[in-house]
Design a protein around this motif. Structure first.
Motif, short mmCIF file in Angstrom:
data_model
loop_
_atom_site.label_atom_id
_atom_site.label_comp_id
_atom_site.label_asym_id
_atom_site.label_seq_id
_atom_site.Cartn_x
_atom_site.Cartn_y
_atom_site.Cartn_z
N ILE A 252 0.84 -1.20 0.00
CA ILE A 252 0.00 0.00 0.00
C ILE A 252 0.88 1.26 0.00
CG2 ILE A 252 -1.70 1.34 1.31
CD1 ILE A 252 -2.67 -1.38 2.51
N ALA A 253 1.90 1.25 0.87
CA ALA A 253 2.79 2.42 0.94
C ALA A 253 3.47 2.64 -0.41
CB ALA A 253 3.83 2.22 2.04
N GLY A 254 3.80 1.54 -1.10
CA GLY A 254 4.40 1.63 -2.42
C GLY A 254 3.45 2.29 -3.42
N SER A 255 2.19 1.86 -3.41
CA SER A 255 1.19 2.48 -4.30
C SER A 255 1.10 3.97 -4.03
CB SER A 255 -0.19 1.87 -4.03
OG SER A 255 -0.27 0.57 -4.54
N GLU A 256 1.11 4.33 -2.77
CA GLU A 256 0.98 5.75 -2.44
C GLU A 256 2.18 6.54 -2.95
OE1 GLU A 256 -1.81 7.11 0.54
OE2 GLU A 256 -0.60 5.87 1.91
N GLY A 257 3.36 5.97 -2.75
CA GLY A 257 4.58 6.64 -3.22
C GLY A 257 4.54 6.86 -4.73
N ILE A 258 4.11 5.82 -5.47
CA ILE A 258 4.05 5.92 -6.93
C ILE A 258 3.04 6.97 -7.37
CG2 ILE A 258 3.26 4.70 -8.98
CD1 ILE A 258 4.42 2.16 -7.63
N GLN A 259 1.88 6.92 -6.75
CA GLN A 259 0.84 7.87 -7.17
C GLN A 259 1.24 9.30 -6.83
OE1 GLN A 259 -2.82 6.27 -5.62
NE2 GLN A 259 -2.73 4.50 -7.01
N TYR A 260 1.83 9.46 -5.66
CA TYR A 260 2.31 10.80 -5.28
C TYR A 260 3.35 11.29 -6.28
CZ TYR A 260 4.85 14.40 -2.74
OH TYR A 260 5.47 15.57 -2.39
N ALA A 261 4.25 10.39 -6.68
CA ALA A 261 5.29 10.78 -7.63
C ALA A 261 4.70 11.16 -8.98
CB ALA A 261 6.31 9.65 -7.79
N TRP A 262 3.70 10.39 -9.42
CA TRP A 262 3.09 10.66 -10.73
C TRP A 262 2.37 12.00 -10.77
CZ3 TRP A 262 0.43 5.33 -12.08
CH2 TRP A 262 1.42 4.47 -12.56
N GLU A 263 1.82 12.38 -9.61
CA GLU A 263 0.98 13.57 -9.59
C GLU A 263 1.77 14.88 -9.58
OE1 GLU A 263 -1.60 12.72 -6.32
OE2 GLU A 263 -2.59 11.11 -7.46
N GLY A 264 3.08 14.80 -9.44
CA GLY A 264 3.88 16.03 -9.42
C GLY A 264 4.87 16.03 -10.57
N THR A 265 5.53 17.15 -10.77
CA THR A 265 6.58 17.18 -11.78
C THR A 265 7.94 17.11 -11.08
OG1 THR A 265 6.53 19.58 -11.70
CG2 THR A 265 5.27 18.52 -13.47
N GLY A 266 8.89 16.52 -11.78
CA GLY A 266 10.23 16.39 -11.21
C GLY A 266 10.30 15.41 -10.07
N ARG A 267 9.28 14.57 -9.93
CA ARG A 267 9.26 13.57 -8.87
C ARG A 267 9.38 12.18 -9.45
NH1 ARG A 267 3.63 15.01 -6.08
NH2 ARG A 267 4.05 17.12 -5.36
N ARG A 268 10.02 11.30 -8.70
CA ARG A 268 10.05 9.90 -9.09
C ARG A 268 9.87 9.02 -7.87
NH1 ARG A 268 9.89 11.66 -13.42
NH2 ARG A 268 10.88 10.97 -15.37
N TYR A 269 9.47 7.79 -8.14
CA TYR A 269 9.33 6.80 -7.07
C TYR A 269 10.61 6.00 -6.99
CZ TYR A 269 7.83 2.63 -4.58
OH TYR A 269 7.74 1.60 -3.68
N ALA A 270 11.21 5.92 -5.80
CA ALA A 270 12.43 5.13 -5.63
C ALA A 270 12.10 3.85 -4.88
CB ALA A 270 13.47 5.93 -4.85
N SER A 271 12.48 2.75 -5.46
CA SER A 271 12.15 1.45 -4.90
C SER A 271 13.28 0.95 -3.99
CB SER A 271 11.94 0.47 -6.06
OG SER A 271 11.62 -0.80 -5.56
N GLY A 272 12.92 0.42 -2.83
CA GLY A 272 13.94 -0.03 -1.88
C GLY A 272 14.34 -1.47 -2.03
N SER A 273 13.62 -2.21 -2.91
CA SER A 273 13.95 -3.62 -3.09
C SER A 273 13.27 -4.13 -4.35
CB SER A 273 13.50 -4.42 -1.86
OG SER A 273 14.05 -5.72 -1.88
#
Lengths: 447, 447
Positions: free
Chosen positions: B208-229
């Motif tokens: 769930i936290a991963g989904s949130e991170g991805i969606q948050y990243a998509w909704e802004g500019t200059g943002r990316r989702y960084a995966s820990g594993s």
């Protein structure tokens, strides 16, 4: 490389500064008040220490060999890294070169383990079964719990109540290592009961916890009180820090102009500074040794030099030292390890002789410096160590003003991973204002 | 000496296991459900990674050079110590020789910083301004917060709510390093809101936290989702661990019979085990690679091998992997870093090919082992790492029964100094019983 790989050795011996202070008399003590009123003049007392450790506290032999059994333990994390704080320098925009000795890498998280292991070893050899002590922030208690476990001794820790409440993780880690942890003042001892009768909500202090530890030790058989600072043998055990630092600095072709360390009673300060005292004599360098204390407990900058007890109830012999009075209960600050009313007798003597200097800072400015260090160097410093860092910030600013490439060395005595609640308070803006020392001790103090 | 002073070098390159698994196809992915229903067969997707890092995730080049800027950061704490756990061996009364790689000495306290620094470096170079992520126990979030600070990036961390509540210190340390920490599920994102609508008290999960991170990243500019594993490039960055361990073991004239590491999605396991996979081929050794998972989240031992999403909302591409289902919310355990529903695709493939093995343990037996290790070796292991230790205990007992001098190496992926509350619960007897996995996932799983 200025880190773990500088290739220096763990010293073979501790360094006794008594060899270099011929005018200081380590035997000068007065009896505890429990033994009747102080004698007319100084008397010579032999504390209940194992003979070897007692000798360490009074001997003028410069090099005291470290037993193999203790050194084998040191080898698990020593030599500790000496690092240059380049990112912190950049942040401070200073021509100063800032180095730190990282004692936070020890298994217990601070320099305290250097003496805890030595003491546990000597007490075990002397047939003792259990050690009792008092601890402030819990750094000493954690170290003693680990050392007792390593040498098969029982361990009872009287932990200053305000720290006990602030830092439940500290209690947890001591209990993990098999120690019994008692919040102090406690109903377990005569002096704890006396304090509680006066003030049931007393936050406690290191001197009260010390009294409790001593009384608890006296009331049982096979028990002794282990001191985490102030005593000469404890200061001696810490000198591995400064000796390593000298070798590490030398390999870098550096010598410090200023050596900075926080001071509770003095073991952290002495550990780094004493070997540099000797070395600066040898090298004819004018190295300044600076002890940093909290404004809430300014024993050196605001205390009085004279005879006083080491503990609140007067159960320990009296020493001549800078003190705010053995009954002084410092206001609650997060640097619990610095909430001690007095300075080690030998440190006090050196300060009185102007062989070192001292400075006091308030809690907020200390956390500001600690946070800046954490953000640039990626190590969270213990609040105690952050006091040294606050002083480094000032010296770095001074270097910027004068354009001088001052070489500063400080002791990062411990990590602050069990003090994150305090940093959170600082970030939230909820860290309390410093108490005004003059309101606490109307009589003030004098040097 | 088996410690920091073994004199080995930090590797010049990461090791890509893809070079040695010609039958595994790293390009085989299915589109996220957001892009419509899964295609009929596997499709090739290019994730929004900087090109260099994307190449790292699919290339079959065996040695991927570590950029100087990243290596300079590694030099602050690497090579990490490789130590023999002699006191633990004595306690276990085993002829086995037990070694551990101590990743807990990193500034962030775990192995996670190895990849966080690399990712922050590549994203910064690609012009990104902010990284978002999800974190379980907070080890990954802490590492990413530090790495973002080091490379001048913003950082937003969605932290699984049960960990957020259990570990306020973790939040504090991430905020100290300038990250914004949001408990997940949160009302900030579409998928967080969906979970909360279903269950306002949801403890959250890594997916769930991963989904949130991805969606948050998509909704802004200059943002990316960084995966820990899970992703190949993340696993790649961790291979400094195993490469150093090989060199360190070699200097001791040792080679492990068993390599043990806990598994969340796989970065810790891969970091130690992948280089040994290669090395055991070269040396014609029959080294066993063991992944240890919690009984509460047994993706390998109880999961199903097939196509699934990496995150709860299906916003990430699908992979073929062992999984308990991307909507599975594991019961709350202290090893928050292991509460992930799936195993990294390449680890899953290796497990499916029987190139490695897996075992699951319950929370109490894990803490029992972690405590025994702490008491003998004076290092408090993270609950995640304690899973590996629990497995080591069993292997050591087996060695005692057979009289074989088995050489065991495990990854002490992180220290547990921010998990002392969990150990306190274990000591107090208040650590909850493990949930029965069969009650949680009636459909069970199959290998």
């Amino acid at each position: 490389m200025t880190g773990k790989d500088t290739g220096v050795e763990i010293p073979a011996a501790w360094y006794s500064i008594l060899a270099d202070l011929p005018d200081y008399d380590p035997l000068e003590r007065r009896p505890p008040s429990d033994l009747g009123p102080p004698a007319d003049g100084p008397v010579r007392l032999s504390p209940q220490l194992p003979l070897t450790m007692y000798r360490q506290s009074v001997s003028r032999e410069r090099h005291v060999p470290i037993p193999d059994e203790v050194r084998a333990h040191y080898e698990r994390w020593r030599p500790t890294p000496l690092r240059r704080a380049r990112e912190f320098e950049k942040y401070l925009d200073t021509p100063a070169r800032i180095y730190y000795k990282h004692e936070g890498v020890s298994p217990s998280g601070s320099h305290k383990l250097n003496s805890a292991l030595a003491q546990a070893y000597y007490y075990k050899k002397a047939g003792i079964q259990e050690l009792a002590t008092g601890t402030g922030a819990g750094q000493w208690g954690t170290a003693l719990a680990m050392a007792c476990r390593a040498f098969g001794l029982g361990c009872t820790v009287f932990m200053v109540r305000c720290s006990y409440d602030q830092k439940p993780q500290r209690r947890a880690i001591m209990e993990m290592f098999g120690a019994r942890v008692v919040p102090s003042p406690s109903p377990l001892t005569r002096s704890g009961r006396a304090v509680l009768a006066d003030d049931p909500d007393s936050p406690g202090s290191l001197s009260i916890a010390g009294s409790e530890g001593i009384q608890y030790a006296w009331e049982g058989t096979g028990r002794r009180y282990a001191s985490g600072s102030a005593e000469n043998h404890v200061l001696l055990h810490q000198t591995v820090i400064g000796q390593e630092a000298i070798a590490q600095m030398r390999r870098l072709g550096e010598f410090p102009d200023v050596v900075v360390a926080a001071i509770g009673a003095g073991s952290n300060f002495a550990g780094l500074a004493f070997p540099f005292y000797r070395e600066s004599l040898d090298e004819r360098r004018d190295t300044e040794l600076v002890a940093v204390e909290p404004k809430a407990c300014p024993k050196l900058t605001r205390g009085r030099y004279g005879w006083d007890h080491h503990d609140a109830s007067g159960s320990m012999p009296m020493s001549k030292m800078y003190s705010l009075g053995h009954e002084f209960v410092p206001p609650v600050i997060h640097a619990g390890g610095l909430r001690y009313h007095g300075a080690a007798p030998v440190v006090s003597w050196m300060y009185h002789q102007k062989l070192m200097s001292a400075v006091a800072y308030g809690q907020r400015e200390v956390f500001e410096a600690g946070l800046a260090f954490a953000r640039t160097e990626h190590i969270v410093p213990a609040p105690e160590s952050a006091h040294a860092i606050r002083c480094v910030v000032d010296r770095a600013a001074q270097a910027r003003r004068t354009g001088r490439e001052t070489v500063i060395l400080f002791n990062l005595s411990g990590h602050g991973l069990l003090d994150l609640g305090a940093y959170q308070q600082y970030l939230d803006g909820s860290l309390p204002e410093d108490a005004d020392f003059d309101d606490l001790v109307p009589a003030g103090g004098e040097r």
